[in-house]
Scaffold this motif. Structure first.
Motif, PDB file in Angstrom:
ATOM      1  N   ARG A 253       0.801  -1.226   0.000  1.00  0.00           N
ATOM      2  CA  ARG A 253       0.000   0.000   0.000  1.00  0.00           C
ATOM      3  C   ARG A 253       0.829   1.268   0.000  1.00  0.00           C
ATOM      4  NH1 ARG A 253      -4.802  -1.681   4.318  1.00  0.00           N
ATOM      5  NH2 ARG A 253      -5.249  -3.729   3.387  1.00  0.00           N
ATOM      6  N   VAL A 254       2.130   1.140  -0.192  1.00  0.00           N
ATOM      7  CA  VAL A 254       3.010   2.313  -0.181  1.00  0.00           C
ATOM      8  C   VAL A 254       3.860   2.309  -1.439  1.00  0.00           C
ATOM      9  CG1 VAL A 254       3.095   2.503   2.334  1.00  0.00           C
ATOM     10  CG2 VAL A 254       4.753   1.033   1.150  1.00  0.00           C
ATOM     11  N   GLN A 255       4.462   3.439  -1.727  1.00  0.00           N
ATOM     12  CA  GLN A 255       5.357   3.580  -2.861  1.00  0.00           C
ATOM     13  C   GLN A 255       6.701   4.120  -2.390  1.00  0.00           C
ATOM     14  OE1 GLN A 255       4.808   2.648  -6.031  1.00  0.00           O
ATOM     15  NE2 GLN A 255       2.739   1.913  -5.514  1.00  0.00           N
ATOM     16  N   ALA A 256       7.741   3.837  -3.138  1.00  0.00           N
ATOM     17  CA  ALA A 256       9.072   4.344  -2.802  1.00  0.00           C
ATOM     18  C   ALA A 256       9.053   5.869  -2.742  1.00  0.00           C
ATOM     19  CB  ALA A 256      10.091   3.860  -3.816  1.00  0.00           C
ATOM     20  N   GLY A 257       9.690   6.414  -1.725  1.00  0.00           N
ATOM     21  CA  GLY A 257       9.798   7.856  -1.580  1.00  0.00           C
ATOM     22  C   GLY A 257       8.750   8.479  -0.687  1.00  0.00           C
ATOM     23  N   VAL A 258       7.712   7.715  -0.290  1.00  0.00           N
ATOM     24  CA  VAL A 258       6.660   8.284   0.556  1.00  0.00           C
ATOM     25  C   VAL A 258       7.030   8.120   2.028  1.00  0.00           C
ATOM     26  CG1 VAL A 258       4.915   7.744  -1.183  1.00  0.00           C
ATOM     27  CG2 VAL A 258       5.251   6.192   0.750  1.00  0.00           C
ATOM     28  N   GLN A 259       6.544   9.052   2.837  1.00  0.00           N
ATOM     29  CA  GLN A 259       6.736   8.985   4.275  1.00  0.00           C
ATOM     30  C   GLN A 259       5.601   8.179   4.906  1.00  0.00           C
ATOM     31  OE1 GLN A 259       9.286  10.327   6.128  1.00  0.00           O
ATOM     32  NE2 GLN A 259      10.331  11.099   4.309  1.00  0.00           N
ATOM     33  N   VAL A 260       5.939   7.367   5.899  1.00  0.00           N
ATOM     34  CA  VAL A 260       4.926   6.618   6.642  1.00  0.00           C
ATOM     35  C   VAL A 260       5.071   6.931   8.121  1.00  0.00           C
ATOM     36  CG1 VAL A 260       4.806   4.754   4.936  1.00  0.00           C
ATOM     37  CG2 VAL A 260       6.393   4.570   6.868  1.00  0.00           C
ATOM     38  N   LYS A 261       4.000   6.721   8.839  1.00  0.00           N
ATOM     39  CA  LYS A 261       4.001   6.904  10.287  1.00  0.00           C
ATOM     40  C   LYS A 261       3.922   5.541  10.962  1.00  0.00           C
ATOM     41  CE  LYS A 261       3.677  10.556  11.856  1.00  0.00           C
ATOM     42  NZ  LYS A 261       4.740  11.556  12.202  1.00  0.00           N
ATOM     43  N   ARG A 262       4.456   5.477  12.155  1.00  0.00           N
ATOM     44  CA  ARG A 262       4.369   4.236  12.919  1.00  0.00           C
ATOM     45  C   ARG A 262       2.912   3.779  13.006  1.00  0.00           C
ATOM     46  NH1 ARG A 262       6.506   3.100  19.130  1.00  0.00           N
ATOM     47  NH2 ARG A 262       4.721   1.836  19.767  1.00  0.00           N
ATOM     48  N   GLY A 263       2.673   2.505  12.715  1.00  0.00           N
ATOM     49  CA  GLY A 263       1.338   1.939  12.768  1.00  0.00           C
ATOM     50  C   GLY A 263       0.615   1.932  11.439  1.00  0.00           C
ATOM     51  N   ASP A 264       1.133   2.639  10.422  1.00  0.00           N
ATOM     52  CA  ASP A 264       0.502   2.613   9.106  1.00  0.00           C
ATOM     53  C   ASP A 264       0.577   1.207   8.513  1.00  0.00           C
ATOM     54  OD1 ASP A 264       0.001   5.305   9.235  1.00  0.00           O
ATOM     55  OD2 ASP A 264       1.561   5.905   7.812  1.00  0.00           O
ATOM     56  N   VAL A 265      -0.484   0.799   7.825  1.00  0.00           N
ATOM     57  CA  VAL A 265      -0.484  -0.491   7.134  1.00  0.00           C
ATOM     58  C   VAL A 265       0.300  -0.338   5.832  1.00  0.00           C
ATOM     59  CG1 VAL A 265      -1.890  -2.280   6.048  1.00  0.00           C
ATOM     60  CG2 VAL A 265      -2.706  -1.137   8.130  1.00  0.00           C
ATOM     61  N   ILE A 266       1.301  -1.192   5.633  1.00  0.00           N
ATOM     62  CA  ILE A 266       2.139  -1.079   4.440  1.00  0.00           C
ATOM     63  C   ILE A 266       1.941  -2.243   3.468  1.00  0.00           C
ATOM     64  CG2 ILE A 266       3.869   0.319   5.610  1.00  0.00           C
ATOM     65  CD1 ILE A 266       5.607  -2.138   5.882  1.00  0.00           C
ATOM     66  N   GLY A 267       1.291  -3.313   3.896  1.00  0.00           N
ATOM     67  CA  GLY A 267       1.069  -4.462   3.021  1.00  0.00           C
ATOM     68  C   GLY A 267       0.434  -5.590   3.794  1.00  0.00           C
ATOM     69  N   LEU A 268       0.262  -6.733   3.119  1.00  0.00           N
ATOM     70  CA  LEU A 268      -0.376  -7.901   3.722  1.00  0.00           C
ATOM     71  C   LEU A 268       0.574  -9.099   3.676  1.00  0.00           C
ATOM     72  CD1 LEU A 268      -3.980  -7.652   2.193  1.00  0.00           C
ATOM     73  CD2 LEU A 268      -3.110  -6.642   4.326  1.00  0.00           C
ATOM     74  N   LEU A 269       0.578  -9.859   4.745  1.00  0.00           N
ATOM     75  CA  LEU A 269       1.480 -10.997   4.906  1.00  0.00           C
ATOM     76  C   LEU A 269       1.148 -12.095   3.903  1.00  0.00           C
ATOM     77  CD1 LEU A 269       2.625 -12.570   8.250  1.00  0.00           C
ATOM     78  CD2 LEU A 269       1.708 -14.038   6.450  1.00  0.00           C
ATOM     79  N   GLY A 270       2.186 -12.631   3.240  1.00  0.00           N
ATOM     80  CA  GLY A 270       1.963 -13.644   2.224  1.00  0.00           C
ATOM     81  C   GLY A 270       3.037 -14.707   2.191  1.00  0.00           C
ATOM     82  N   ASN A 271       3.258 -15.259   0.998  1.00  0.00           N
ATOM     83  CA  ASN A 271       4.151 -16.414   0.832  1.00  0.00           C
ATOM     84  C   ASN A 271       4.884 -16.313  -0.502  1.00  0.00           C
ATOM     85  OD1 ASN A 271       5.367 -18.925   1.282  1.00  0.00           O
ATOM     86  ND2 ASN A 271       3.664 -20.070   0.384  1.00  0.00           N
ATOM     87  N   SER A 272       5.575 -15.198  -0.722  1.00  0.00           N
ATOM     88  CA  SER A 272       6.314 -14.990  -1.968  1.00  0.00           C
ATOM     89  C   SER A 272       7.813 -15.028  -1.700  1.00  0.00           C
ATOM     90  CB  SER A 272       5.924 -13.652  -2.609  1.00  0.00           C
ATOM     91  OG  SER A 272       6.170 -12.570  -1.715  1.00  0.00           O
ATOM     92  N   GLY A 273       8.587 -15.306  -2.753  1.00  0.00           N
ATOM     93  CA  GLY A 273      10.036 -15.348  -2.610  1.00  0.00           C
ATOM     94  C   GLY A 273      10.513 -16.648  -1.990  1.00  0.00           C
ATOM     95  N   ASN A 274      11.607 -16.574  -1.251  1.00  0.00           N
ATOM     96  CA  ASN A 274      12.191 -17.776  -0.643  1.00  0.00           C
ATOM     97  C   ASN A 274      11.465 -18.101   0.651  1.00  0.00           C
ATOM     98  OD1 ASN A 274      13.914 -19.940  -0.374  1.00  0.00           O
ATOM     99  ND2 ASN A 274      15.519 -18.751   0.628  1.00  0.00           N
ATOM    100  N   SER A 275      10.280 -18.671   0.519  1.00  0.00           N
ATOM    101  CA  SER A 275       9.385 -18.887   1.657  1.00  0.00           C
ATOM    102  C   SER A 275       8.681 -20.227   1.487  1.00  0.00           C
ATOM    103  CB  SER A 275       8.356 -17.749   1.721  1.00  0.00           C
ATOM    104  OG  SER A 275       7.352 -18.016   2.670  1.00  0.00           O
ATOM    105  N   THR A 276       8.555 -20.956   2.600  1.00  0.00           N
ATOM    106  CA  THR A 276       7.900 -22.268   2.557  1.00  0.00           C
ATOM    107  C   THR A 276       6.437 -22.219   2.966  1.00  0.00           C
ATOM    108  OG1 THR A 276       8.626 -22.742   4.818  1.00  0.00           O
ATOM    109  CG2 THR A 276      10.065 -23.477   3.017  1.00  0.00           C
ATOM    110  N   GLU A 277       6.037 -21.157   3.661  1.00  0.00           N
ATOM    111  CA  GLU A 277       4.639 -20.992   4.058  1.00  0.00           C
ATOM    112  C   GLU A 277       4.419 -19.520   4.394  1.00  0.00           C
ATOM    113  OE1 GLU A 277       3.669 -21.679   8.569  1.00  0.00           O
ATOM    114  OE2 GLU A 277       4.791 -23.436   7.880  1.00  0.00           O
TER     115      GLU A 277
END
Length: 336
Positions: A253-277
């Motif tokens: 939910r964010v883009q490079a260069g933007v400022q975020v505040k503590r507690g902001d939602v930045i994405g959702l947990l998943g299973n991409s890349g070098n991940s088994t679950e």
């Protein structure tokens, strides 16, 4: 033996970090054999003044060495991975590292010493990376694959994941999923909101990498650039970066260069890349290349969470403040 030329060094300053009521000193002792002969490492001792606080020999020593071998070839080096626990009210100012060697022909033992100063710096203090309970803290120990992963960039060894944690979520039965284990959506952590742990600027995102089927299957070939899957690299200032890896494609939910505040939602947990679950890979590091290699060209830094509760798998149950969670603990993070 003047023919045995050994050099000792360390990779990073030793910054104490509190965990489960003690201070933990995490560092690597690098042993370089500049001799014209093979030598065998027989003992590693660590002293606080005249007090020996740790000694490693035989299997205990081999377990802490790269390649689990005590043999050090000509013009080669080995890393000793150290994770020491000391009284938080009596942290040493310096540690003396003493290494004993012998030549394979049975010659007399040779000792070398290195004095290591303990830094007065404090670990970065963070808010929660997720909300809720029964978060399982995995792969943060002296023997974890994170800790032992020495990566070489332009001839320089880095350990970016020195304090990395894999966060999964357990159910009432202690399992991380229910039902069909091959479906990502059946994992309790899947889709959890991932939060900014501090105010900062988004240094890099990577998105669009397909998710894996849980298990050994990988949706894309794994390189340093794809290892993090879909990830966010957050610049917290002072050369401290937070890496959030393995997110759901299209969920960032964010883009490079933007400022975020503590507690902001930045994405959702998943299973991409070098991940088994489905899980969140999280760590703090000083990064030298924010645009490539999943942000892994860096130096892993210690951190503490402002507040969390240990719910299980530990003798330190209850609220913990300004501490680092340790392997296998079940954690609850505050909801606000």
């Amino acid at each position: 033996d003047p023919d045995i030329s050994i050099e000792l060094s360390t990779l990073v300053p030793v910054i104490p970090v509190r965990a489960e009521g003690q201070s933990h000193l995490v560092y690597e002792l690098v042993i370089q054999n500049q001799s014209g002969q093979l030598v065998v490492i027989t003992k590693v001792e660590i002293f606080d003044g005249n007090s020996q606080i740790a000694v490693y020999e035989d299997n205990a020593l081999a377990d802490r060495l790269t390649s689990n071998s005590t043999t050090l070839c000509l013009n080669a080096e080995k890393v000793v991975f150290l994770w020491l626990k000391v009284d938080s009210n009596n942290i040493p100012l310096t540690l003396v590292n003493r290494v004993t060697f012998e030549s394979p022909n049975g010659g007399p033992g040779v000792e070398r010493e290195l004095q290591v100063e303990i830094s007065t710096k404090q670990p970065v203090v963070l808010g929660p990376p997720m909300k809720g309970e029964k978060w399982f803290c995995a792969n943060i120990s002296n023997s974890s694959h994170h800790r032992l992963a020495v990566l070489e960039f332009d001839g320089v060894n880095r350990i970016p994941q020195r304090f990395a944690i894999d966060w999964a979520q357990t159910g009432s039965d202690g399992q991380t999923y229910s039902g069909d284990r091959l479906a990502n959506s059946n994992y309790h952590a899947y889709g959890a909101e991932i939060l900014a742990v501090a105010d900062g600027m988004v240094a890099k995102i990577q998105d669009g990498i397909a998710e894996n089927i849980p298990g050994d299957h990988r949706a894309v070939p794994i390189t340093l650039d794809t290892a993090g899957g879909n990830y966010v690299l957050l610049d917290l200032g002072n050369n401290q970066f937070a890496l959030y890896a393995h997110l759901i494609p299209g969920s960032i939910r964010v883009q490079a260069g933007v400022q975020v505040k503590r507690g902001d939602v930045i994405g959702l947990l998943g299973n991409s890349g070098n991940s088994t679950e489905p899980h969140l890979h999280f760590h703090i590091s000083k990064v030298f290349d924010t645009q490539r290699n999943s942000g892994l060209n860096g130096i892993g830094l210690p951190f503490v969470f402002e507040l969390f509760t240990i719910q299980g798998n530990s003798s330190f149950l209850g609220d913990r403040q300004m501490e680092l969670p340790i392997e296998d603990a079940i954690i609850r993070f505050p909801d606000d």
